[in-house]
Design a protein around this motif. Structure first.
Motif, PDB file in Angstrom:
ATOM      1  N   ILE A  83       0.836  -1.191   0.000  1.00  0.00           N
ATOM      2  CA  ILE A  83       0.000   0.000   0.000  1.00  0.00           C
ATOM      3  C   ILE A  83       0.877   1.249   0.000  1.00  0.00           C
ATOM      4  CG2 ILE A  83      -2.055  -0.989   1.093  1.00  0.00           C
ATOM      5  CD1 ILE A  83      -1.002  -0.051   3.764  1.00  0.00           C
ATOM      6  N   ASP A 135       0.656   5.651   0.974  1.00  0.00           N
ATOM      7  CA  ASP A 135      -0.164   6.669   1.624  1.00  0.00           C
ATOM      8  C   ASP A 135      -0.399   7.906   0.763  1.00  0.00           C
ATOM      9  OD1 ASP A 135       2.289   7.934   1.703  1.00  0.00           O
ATOM     10  OD2 ASP A 135       2.427   8.035   3.875  1.00  0.00           O
ATOM     11  N   VAL A 179      -4.046   8.602  -0.039  1.00  0.00           N
ATOM     12  CA  VAL A 179      -4.732   9.099   1.158  1.00  0.00           C
ATOM     13  C   VAL A 179      -4.371  10.556   1.417  1.00  0.00           C
ATOM     14  CG1 VAL A 179      -4.873   8.882   3.672  1.00  0.00           C
ATOM     15  CG2 VAL A 179      -5.054   6.859   2.239  1.00  0.00           C
ATOM     16  N   ASN A 224     -13.003  10.927   4.996  1.00  0.00           N
ATOM     17  CA  ASN A 224     -13.370   9.553   5.329  1.00  0.00           C
ATOM     18  C   ASN A 224     -14.709   9.169   4.718  1.00  0.00           C
ATOM     19  OD1 ASN A 224     -11.101   8.879   7.009  1.00  0.00           O
ATOM     20  ND2 ASN A 224     -11.940  10.260   8.547  1.00  0.00           N
ATOM     21  N   MET A 256      -3.107   5.781   8.252  1.00  0.00           N
ATOM     22  CA  MET A 256      -3.603   4.872   7.221  1.00  0.00           C
ATOM     23  C   MET A 256      -3.268   3.418   7.547  1.00  0.00           C
ATOM     24  SD  MET A 256      -2.716   4.573   3.177  1.00  0.00           S
ATOM     25  CE  MET A 256      -3.221   3.116   2.272  1.00  0.00           C
ATOM     26  N   GLU A 281      -5.402   2.154  10.370  1.00  0.00           N
ATOM     27  CA  GLU A 281      -6.801   1.987   9.956  1.00  0.00           C
ATOM     28  C   GLU A 281      -6.966   0.780   9.028  1.00  0.00           C
ATOM     29  OE1 GLU A 281      -7.783   5.751   8.289  1.00  0.00           O
ATOM     30  OE2 GLU A 281      -7.656   6.797  10.219  1.00  0.00           O
ATOM     31  N   VAL A 282      -5.978   0.544   8.165  1.00  0.00           N
ATOM     32  CA  VAL A 282      -6.016  -0.626   7.286  1.00  0.00           C
ATOM     33  C   VAL A 282      -5.979  -1.907   8.119  1.00  0.00           C
ATOM     34  CG1 VAL A 282      -4.617  -1.963   5.660  1.00  0.00           C
ATOM     35  CG2 VAL A 282      -5.108   0.436   5.189  1.00  0.00           C
ATOM     36  N   SER A 293      -9.302  -2.370   9.796  1.00  0.00           N
ATOM     37  CA  SER A 293     -10.329  -2.796   8.853  1.00  0.00           C
ATOM     38  C   SER A 293     -10.226  -4.286   8.567  1.00  0.00           C
ATOM     39  CB  SER A 293     -10.218  -1.997   7.549  1.00  0.00           C
ATOM     40  OG  SER A 293     -11.329  -2.224   6.717  1.00  0.00           O
ATOM     41  N   ARG A 338     -13.938  -1.355   4.700  1.00  0.00           N
ATOM     42  CA  ARG A 338     -13.779   0.025   4.252  1.00  0.00           C
ATOM     43  C   ARG A 338     -13.041   0.039   2.911  1.00  0.00           C
ATOM     44  NH1 ARG A 338     -11.308   1.045   9.586  1.00  0.00           N
ATOM     45  NH2 ARG A 338     -12.935   1.477  11.110  1.00  0.00           N
ATOM     46  N   TYR A 377     -10.081   1.302   0.537  1.00  0.00           N
ATOM     47  CA  TYR A 377      -8.730   1.852   0.495  1.00  0.00           C
ATOM     48  C   TYR A 377      -8.163   1.637  -0.902  1.00  0.00           C
ATOM     49  CZ  TYR A 377      -9.015   1.942   5.567  1.00  0.00           C
ATOM     50  OH  TYR A 377      -9.416   2.202   6.853  1.00  0.00           O
ATOM     51  N   ILE A 385      -5.212   0.222  -2.928  1.00  0.00           N
ATOM     52  CA  ILE A 385      -4.176  -0.781  -2.654  1.00  0.00           C
ATOM     53  C   ILE A 385      -3.543  -1.244  -3.974  1.00  0.00           C
ATOM     54  CG2 ILE A 385      -5.258  -1.512  -0.500  1.00  0.00           C
ATOM     55  CD1 ILE A 385      -5.582  -3.816  -3.428  1.00  0.00           C
ATOM     56  N   ALA A 409      -8.927   1.076  -6.088  1.00  0.00           N
ATOM     57  CA  ALA A 409      -9.704   1.062  -4.852  1.00  0.00           C
ATOM     58  C   ALA A 409     -10.164  -0.363  -4.568  1.00  0.00           C
ATOM     59  CB  ALA A 409     -10.901   1.997  -4.967  1.00  0.00           C
TER      60      ALA A 409
END
Length: 440
Positions: free
Chosen positions: A169, A171, A174, A189, A321, A324-325, A328, A335, A337, A339, A359
């Motif tokens: 991933i 950032d 994001v 978000n 990030m 949160e990943v 999730s 959610r 993200y 990737i 996404a």
């Protein structure tokens, strides 16, 4: 609620303090039992590690924390591995940037020849790291931030084709989403992005709000009228402010989609070369800026014995990030993200084995990526040229092929000229003798 064990690989990074703060901030929704920092540089890690002890004493006293240079201690019985290594450190990053510039070619950390050099160095250590993790924690999720993510992801796809718990991933998407949120005075978000491309080489086609309205036209209008800045502009060095400002130029020339900021190096290589200082590059800026600020602040906290009023965070999207990943995945939040994953028809008119950036819905069973169908000729052409460069770079590493490395650099839009590519390649080979395989 289950508590998780995490190791941060590259614990001595300047990004680590912000990541630690994110873990504290999210402890109610993503509680930890144990956290380990692992690094091969004990001096750097000690400063960050001692800072962390003080931070956690005040904000996370129940956490079992330690830092180590021992692989077994670091990797045993882990649920998540956060990886952010930099093989060769800032010394080699400086060479990645300055060597190409000495030949009149883009000198950048992840793009062009510098990206090739960094990628060829990263592959070996990433493979070793994953083998070590799997020895001690066969079921751990490996969340990888290590750059250049496109080259690393391609190499790991080849070596670990059946490992479904490696997630590469970045950032930067994001960061862009947060910056769009600042632009619109909205919560990023709540955005639902549609995105396609390669890492550091992609576009937002749509960006929907919670009511299903596409925000891209409004964002374009604002940027073209007022320009663009990162969400954390007040904390950014000048080079990053310049990077975001050029999004306006990219939109004027190619108005279809919202571009990733890194595309400027491929759209405008001659312009960027003229703007870059061959004697003082981004690596110098980081070493004289963020590097000094973070370590000075950590030492101040250690001396004071308290992390109150700590100002060590820079670009909290990096830390937020990845936490949160992980949350999730752990709690099956599903959610969205952006990737990196194998294409397999997601972009229907490029090859299936491309490692694309799109996404995805992310839950306990990994990503469920969202396809975008066919893309236009201009974008397909750009992606296929960049993809060929990435695949040839990885070929060169595994085959020890000078010819493949030369082909890769010749194809890269930041170089193009084969004679110039050969000169740059020969200089990079000399500089990376300790890290690269021998190219014949």
């Amino acid at each position: 609620m289950k508590k998780y064990n995490i190791v941060i690989v590259g614990g001595g990074s300047t990004w680590t303090p912000g990541l630690l703060q994110s873990l504290c901030k999210n402890k109610d929704v993503f509680p930890l039992k144990r956290l380990v920092l692992y690094d091969i540089n004990p001096e750097r890690q000690e400063v960050i590690g001692e800072f962390a002890k003080i931070l956690f004493k005040e904000k996370y006293p129940e956490l079992d924390f330690e830092y180590t240079t021992d692989k077994e201690v670091a990797y045993k019985d882990m649920d998540f591995v956060f990886c952010q290594i930099r093989t060769g450190g800032y010394e080699m990053r400086e060479k990645d940037e300055k060597i190409p510039l000495s030949f009149g070619v883009i000198g950048q950390e992840t793009c062009g020849p510098g990206g090739m050099a960094y990628g060829m160095r990263s592959i070996r250590d990433m493979i070793e790291m994953i083998n070590d993790v799997r020895k001690y924690s066969p079921d751990a999720w490996i969340l990888n931030y290590t750059n250049p993510a496109a080259i690393v992801a391609e190499a790991l796809r080849r070596v670990f084709p059946d490992d479904k718990k490696i997630l590469n991933i970045c950032d930067q998407p994001v960061n862009l989403l947060r910056s769009y949120g600042r632009l619109l005075d909205m919560d990023p978000n709540e955005f639902e992005p549609v995105y396609f491309g390669l890492n550091h080489f992609g576009w937002f086609t749509n960006l929907y709000d919670k009511d299903g309205n596409d925000l891209v036209p409004k964002i374009k209008e604002i940027i073209l009228e007022k320009g663009f800045a990162p969400v954390d502009a007040e904390q950014r060095d000048q080079s990053w402010l310049d990077t975001y400002a050029l999004v306006k130029d990219m939109l004027q020339d190619f108005p279809d989609y919202l571009p990733n900021t890194y595309l400027q190096y491929y759209y405008y290589p001659e312009y960027k070369v003229k703007k870059l200082n061959p004697n003082y590059t981004r690596a110098n800026e980081v070493m004289d800026g963020r590097e000094k600020r973070v370590f000075e602040e950590c030492r101040r906290v250690i001396k004071a014995g308290t992390a109150k009023d700590c100002s060590v965070i820079h670009n909290d999207a990096h830390g937020d990030m990845i936490v949160e990943v992980a949350e999730s995945i752990a709690h099956n939040r599903n959610r969205i993200y952006i990737i990196i994953t194998e294409n397999n028809g997601l972009i229907s008119n490029i090859q299936d084995d491309a490692m694309v950036e799109v996404a995805a819905i992310l839950g306990k069973n990994g990503p469920r990526p969202m396809g975008v169908g066919k893309i236009g000729t201009f974008y397909k052409g750009l992606i296929e040229q960049q993809l060929a460069y990435e695949k040839l770079t990885v070929d060169a590493y595994f085959e020890g092929s000078y010819e493949k490395a030369l082909q890769a650099l010749t194809l890269n839009r930041t170089v193009v000229d084969a004679k110039k590519a050969r000169k740059v390649l020969d200089a990079l080979i000399e500089a990376n003798k300790e890290y690269w395989p021998e190219l014949k």
